[in-house]
Design a protein around this motif. Structure first.
Motif, PDB file in Angstrom:
ATOM      1  N   GLU A 327       0.841  -1.201   0.000  1.00 52.86           N
ATOM      2  CA  GLU A 327       0.000   0.000   0.000  1.00 52.86           C
ATOM      3  C   GLU A 327       0.873   1.248   0.000  1.00 52.86           C
ATOM      4  OE1 GLU A 327      -3.731   0.123   2.464  1.00 52.86           O
ATOM      5  OE2 GLU A 327      -2.680  -1.491   3.532  1.00 52.86           O
ATOM      6  N   TYR A 328       0.331   2.329  -0.579  1.00 54.18           N
ATOM      7  CA  TYR A 328       1.035   3.603  -0.490  1.00 54.18           C
ATOM      8  C   TYR A 328       1.104   4.041   0.962  1.00 54.18           C
ATOM      9  CZ  TYR A 328       0.936   4.208  -5.557  1.00 54.18           C
ATOM     10  OH  TYR A 328       1.135   4.052  -6.908  1.00 54.18           O
ATOM     11  N   LEU A 329       2.217   4.628   1.322  1.00 56.46           N
ATOM     12  CA  LEU A 329       2.407   5.063   2.707  1.00 56.46           C
ATOM     13  C   LEU A 329       1.313   6.030   3.156  1.00 56.46           C
ATOM     14  CD1 LEU A 329       6.277   5.634   2.771  1.00 56.46           C
ATOM     15  CD2 LEU A 329       5.014   3.740   3.799  1.00 56.46           C
ATOM     16  N   ILE A 330       0.886   6.892   2.248  1.00 58.73           N
ATOM     17  CA  ILE A 330      -0.096   7.914   2.600  1.00 58.73           C
ATOM     18  C   ILE A 330      -1.422   7.299   3.023  1.00 58.73           C
ATOM     19  CG2 ILE A 330      -1.090   8.238   0.306  1.00 58.73           C
ATOM     20  CD1 ILE A 330      -0.109  11.059   2.725  1.00 58.73           C
ATOM     21  N   ASP A 331      -1.660   6.024   2.662  1.00 60.44           N
ATOM     22  CA  ASP A 331      -2.920   5.363   3.005  1.00 60.44           C
ATOM     23  C   ASP A 331      -2.811   4.495   4.251  1.00 60.44           C
ATOM     24  OD1 ASP A 331      -4.227   6.446   0.766  1.00 60.44           O
ATOM     25  OD2 ASP A 331      -3.417   4.872  -0.529  1.00 60.44           O
ATOM     26  N   GLN A 332      -1.625   4.431   4.842  1.00 63.15           N
ATOM     27  CA  GLN A 332      -1.436   3.564   5.995  1.00 63.15           C
ATOM     28  C   GLN A 332      -1.688   4.344   7.293  1.00 63.15           C
ATOM     29  OE1 GLN A 332       1.842   0.868   5.871  1.00 63.15           O
ATOM     30  NE2 GLN A 332       1.957   0.883   3.641  1.00 63.15           N
ATOM     31  N   PRO A 333      -2.446   3.774   8.210  1.00 60.10           N
ATOM     32  CA  PRO A 333      -2.940   4.523   9.375  1.00 60.10           C
ATOM     33  C   PRO A 333      -1.854   5.229  10.185  1.00 60.10           C
ATOM     34  CG  PRO A 333      -4.049   2.410   9.228  1.00 60.10           C
ATOM     35  CD  PRO A 333      -2.981   2.391   8.184  1.00 60.10           C
ATOM     36  N   LEU A 334      -0.753   4.543  10.476  1.00 58.41           N
ATOM     37  CA  LEU A 334       0.263   5.169  11.327  1.00 58.41           C
ATOM     38  C   LEU A 334       0.952   6.324  10.607  1.00 58.41           C
ATOM     39  CD1 LEU A 334       1.618   5.239  14.033  1.00 58.41           C
ATOM     40  CD2 LEU A 334       3.217   3.465  13.248  1.00 58.41           C
ATOM     41  N   MET A 335       1.223   6.154   9.311  1.00 51.22           N
ATOM     42  CA  MET A 335       1.835   7.250   8.567  1.00 51.22           C
ATOM     43  C   MET A 335       0.869   8.428   8.464  1.00 51.22           C
ATOM     44  SD  MET A 335       4.428   8.577   7.108  1.00 51.22           S
ATOM     45  CE  MET A 335       5.639   7.329   6.687  1.00 51.22           C
ATOM     46  N   ARG A 336      -0.408   8.161   8.358  1.00 43.72           N
ATOM     47  CA  ARG A 336      -1.397   9.247   8.314  1.00 43.72           C
ATOM     48  C   ARG A 336      -1.396  10.021   9.637  1.00 43.72           C
ATOM     49  NH1 ARG A 336      -4.916   9.264   4.170  1.00 43.72           N
ATOM     50  NH2 ARG A 336      -6.663  10.151   5.332  1.00 43.72           N
ATOM     51  N   ASN A 337      -1.199   9.314  10.728  1.00 45.82           N
ATOM     52  CA  ASN A 337      -1.105   9.980  12.025  1.00 45.82           C
ATOM     53  C   ASN A 337       0.099  10.927  12.046  1.00 45.82           C
ATOM     54  OD1 ASN A 337      -0.990  10.626  14.807  1.00 45.82           O
ATOM     55  ND2 ASN A 337      -1.716   8.590  15.412  1.00 45.82           N
ATOM     56  N   VAL A 338       1.234  10.447  11.534  1.00 46.67           N
ATOM     57  CA  VAL A 338       2.448  11.270  11.516  1.00 46.67           C
ATOM     58  C   VAL A 338       2.272  12.479  10.601  1.00 46.67           C
ATOM     59  CG1 VAL A 338       4.890  11.329  10.888  1.00 46.67           C
ATOM     60  CG2 VAL A 338       3.953   9.322  12.064  1.00 46.67           C
ATOM     61  N   ILE A 339       1.818  12.228   9.377  1.00 46.69           N
ATOM     62  CA  ILE A 339       1.668  13.313   8.394  1.00 46.69           C
ATOM     63  C   ILE A 339       0.693  14.369   8.901  1.00 46.69           C
ATOM     64  CG2 ILE A 339       0.793  13.880   6.098  1.00 46.69           C
ATOM     65  CD1 ILE A 339       3.507  12.610   5.930  1.00 46.69           C
ATOM     66  N   ALA A 340      -0.438  13.926   9.426  1.00 39.98           N
ATOM     67  CA  ALA A 340      -1.443  14.879   9.920  1.00 39.98           C
ATOM     68  C   ALA A 340      -0.898  15.694  11.081  1.00 39.98           C
ATOM     69  CB  ALA A 340      -2.711  14.129  10.327  1.00 39.98           C
ATOM     70  N   ASP A 341      -0.141  15.046  11.957  1.00 40.36           N
ATOM     71  CA  ASP A 341       0.437  15.742  13.103  1.00 40.36           C
ATOM     72  C   ASP A 341       1.433  16.810  12.641  1.00 40.36           C
ATOM     73  OD1 ASP A 341       0.735  16.269  15.774  1.00 40.36           O
ATOM     74  OD2 ASP A 341       1.545  14.303  16.313  1.00 40.36           O
ATOM     75  N   LEU A 342       2.280  16.460  11.673  1.00 41.59           N
ATOM     76  CA  LEU A 342       3.213  17.434  11.104  1.00 41.59           C
ATOM     77  C   LEU A 342       2.452  18.587  10.453  1.00 41.59           C
ATOM     78  CD1 LEU A 342       5.824  15.034   9.429  1.00 41.59           C
ATOM     79  CD2 LEU A 342       6.170  16.422  11.487  1.00 41.59           C
ATOM     80  N   ALA A 343       1.356  18.273   9.794  1.00 41.13           N
ATOM     81  CA  ALA A 343       0.560  19.301   9.115  1.00 41.13           C
ATOM     82  C   ALA A 343      -0.073  20.258  10.122  1.00 41.13           C
ATOM     83  CB  ALA A 343      -0.519  18.641   8.254  1.00 41.13           C
ATOM     84  N   VAL A 344      -0.573  19.738  11.226  1.00 44.83           N
ATOM     85  CA  VAL A 344      -1.169  20.587  12.265  1.00 44.83           C
ATOM     86  C   VAL A 344      -0.131  21.563  12.794  1.00 44.83           C
ATOM     87  CG1 VAL A 344      -2.126  20.578  14.602  1.00 44.83           C
ATOM     88  CG2 VAL A 344      -2.970  18.945  12.914  1.00 44.83           C
ATOM     89  N   GLU A 345       1.070  21.066  13.070  1.00 41.01           N
ATOM     90  CA  GLU A 345       2.133  21.934  13.587  1.00 41.01           C
ATOM     91  C   GLU A 345       2.483  23.024  12.588  1.00 41.01           C
ATOM     92  OE1 GLU A 345       4.331  23.054  16.777  1.00 41.01           O
ATOM     93  OE2 GLU A 345       3.357  21.078  16.756  1.00 41.01           O
ATOM     94  N   ALA A 346       2.600  22.651  11.321  1.00 42.23           N
ATOM     95  CA  ALA A 346       2.961  23.616  10.280  1.00 42.23           C
ATOM     96  C   ALA A 346       1.877  24.669  10.098  1.00 42.23           C
ATOM     97  CB  ALA A 346       3.228  22.888   8.961  1.00 42.23           C
ATOM     98  N   GLU A 347       0.620  24.253  10.140  1.00 41.67           N
ATOM     99  CA  GLU A 347      -0.469  25.221   9.972  1.00 41.67           C
ATOM    100  C   GLU A 347      -0.522  26.196  11.145  1.00 41.67           C
ATOM    101  OE1 GLU A 347      -4.143  24.656   8.337  1.00 41.67           O
ATOM    102  OE2 GLU A 347      -3.613  23.030   6.968  1.00 41.67           O
TER     103      GLU A 347
END
Length: 545
Positions: A327-347
């Motif tokens: 599966e693409y990393l972007i669709d995997q639950p744990l990576m989504r947690n990391v990406i979303a968390d980084l996005a919240v901080e950046a925003e």
């Protein structure tokens, strides 16, 4: 002729991230419009397009890889004190100045000029090192205005959109750059401990003698320098080339070998009877130069927010194209947690940085309330946003795995650059204590801060609770210096939470409130609790096209 056998096919590797426009960031554009810079949308988009172009990214690589070189003498032994840069550095400087990322807003009367400049700076991501002279040229103008005669001569040159790197008499050039020289080895951030001496010459000029421990961008045309005059610590205007065309006695001793920021030349300087002119009053050096410091602190905050969005973009791009376990990393639950968390901080970082840019724009136009908000809010935001940049860069790099540890990915350069914004213009303790100093010297700034936070009162109980605790925290004066870092952090978190509740995407706001304020969060990125709506958070961060 028989060809070499193909031992393997290259699969599951991520395509190069090319021609990506950083101005596609929703949070940045929303903030640009909200803070009064809607008229600059096309300009910001144009700078972003240039920034993401393949050629520009190549300039950034070359300028960073090929470090500046100090030449103290020419071949015949004459002292020249010049720094040579890779041609790519000059290409970056030219584009930045042509698009007004330096002092151009001071020549633009339109409301929002400083906000537009902040947004353009925030999408100009090719190479952070060359932004040091750009930032200082922006910041020098209000300080120079303490000497109207000098300002009348040099401000038009500082605001010019022409880049001329040649070292010659500033008044013979169409455009110039400026720097500042404050730090000494025995004092560091304690600039009042400086020992550089300024002796009056009797003709209105002074002779400066002393050693400065950090002077970045020594090839700038003019500098503001702190030195001890008969009346106390004072601010001086020092040109590299004197009115008679001779080199001033500003001797470059060596260039610093730094962790990062390689494209920028940071030097030690010896003033051996260098000629300078007073800016402001004798003994008022720090109050004279403080506005320059405030503006460069704004750029530190913007730079850290920019670094976060850049790292996030690289991490998302990788996750969109890389597969693991089918599966693409972007669709995997744990990576989504990391990406979303980084996005919240950046925003959150981008929103508070742009709010401080808006407060700066309003302060320049005489708004006393916004001046006070910037005074306390910028000190706290500079502390916390810059403090978050380094761990954010580490986590973004790790999203790429081993590929992120390789220089070609650009992530090691981002990582090495991240701590600088927290150090430049006062490291963490200095920024935290400056937050307290704002409260002590301008106590009305505290009520202005709470008036700003009151705009979100009643919209979320977690935010209301945080603000209530913050007011109590600020009143406990006996231990406040010991707690200065926590005070600055909580002020910035309050500002970020208030902005997100009022203006942010609901999913981003909720994730921020649950984790940063309600503390349902682990010790690393990617530890947000279940039940959050991550899809729209990640959608806002996706690399389109």
């Amino acid at each position: 002729m028989v060809g070499m056998p193909e031992t393997h096919a290259v699969v599951n590797q991520v395509p190069l991230l090319e021609e990506h426009n950083p101005a596609s960031s929703p949070v940045l554009i929303e903030a640009l419009i909200r803070e009064g810079g809607q008229w600059g949308l096309d300009e910001v988009n144009a700078v972003g397009a240039i920034s993401g172009a393949r050629q520009t990214q190549r300039w950034g690589e070359l300028a960073n890889r090929n470090r500046p070189t100090l030449r103290t003498h020419d071949r015949y032994g004459h002292r020249i004190d010049e720094v040579e840069f890779d041609p790519a550095y000059h290409q970056l400087m030219q584009v930045a100045i042509e698009h007004g990322l330096h002092a151009a807003p001071w020549a633009d009367d339109r409301p929002g000029a400083h906000v537009v400049r902040a947004a353009k700076t925030s999408v100009w991501t090719a190479e952070p090192g060359h932004m040091c002279p750009i930032s200082m040229t922006y910041a020098v103008v209000p300080a120079l205005r303490f000497n109207p005669e000098l300002s009348a001569i040099y401000e038009p040159l500082l605001t010019s959109r022409v880049y001329d790197p040649e070292l010659r008499l500033a008044t013979t050039k169409v455009g110039i750059t400026a720097g500042m020289s404050m730090t000494e080895k025995q004092g560091g951030s304690d600039v009042r401990a400086g020992t550089t001496q300024a002796t009056p010459n009797g003709d209105g000029s002074y002779s400066l003698t002393g050693h400065k421990w950090f002077t970045s961008a020594p090839m700038c045309d003019v500098f503001l320098v702190l030195a001890q005059a008969p009346g106390g610590l004072s601010c001086f205007f020092l040109p590299r080339v004197l009115p008679d065309g001779t080199r001033n006695r500003m001797l470059l001793q060596r260039l610093k070998d730094k962790l990062g920021n390689n494209a920028n030349a940071s030097s030690e300087v010896e003033y051996d009877g260098a000629t300078a002119w007073l800016v402001g009053e004798e003994g008022r050096g720090v109050p004279t130069i403080i506005e320059m410091v405030n503006l460069t602190r704004l750029d530190c905050t913007l730079g850290s927010a920019t670094s976060m969005r850049t790292g996030l973009t690289q991490a998302v791009h990788h996750a969109q194209h890389r597969k693991a376990f089918g599966e693409y990393l972007i669709d995997q639950p744990l990576m989504r947690n990391v990406i979303a968390d980084l996005a919240v901080e950046a925003e959150a970082a981008t929103m508070v940085a742009m709010r401080m840019a808006g407060a700066t724009d309003n302060a320049v136009r005489g708004d006393e309330t916004e001046t006070l908000l910037r005074r306390i809010g910028l000190a706290a935001s500079k502390y916390w946003v810059c403090k978050r940049s380094a761990p954010h860069a580490v986590e973004a790099l790790e999203c790429l795995g081993g590929n992120g540890y390789v220089e070609e990915s650009g992530m090691p350069r981002l990582y090495r650059e991240a701590p600088l914004m927290g150090i430049w213009e006062g490291s963490g303790n200095v920024s935290a204590l400056d937050t307290l100093r704002a409260m002590a010297t301008r106590p009305e700034s505290v009520e202005v801060l709470f008036d700003e936070l009151a705009k979100s009162t009643g919209q979320d109980a977690r935010l209301d609770s945080h603000v209530t605790k913050l007011r109590t925290q600020l009143g406990e004066l006996e231990t406040i210096q010991y707690r200065a870092r926590k005070v600055a952090e909580d002020i910035c978190l309050a500002l970020q939470g208030s902005l997100l509740v009022r203006h942010g995407h609901p999913a981003v706001a909720e994730a921020f409130l649950v984790t940063r304020l309600d503390r349902q969060w682990g010790g690393a990125f990617g530890t947000m609790p279940t039940g959050l709506d991550l899809a729209p958070i990640i959608e806002r961060a996706l690399v389109k096209g």
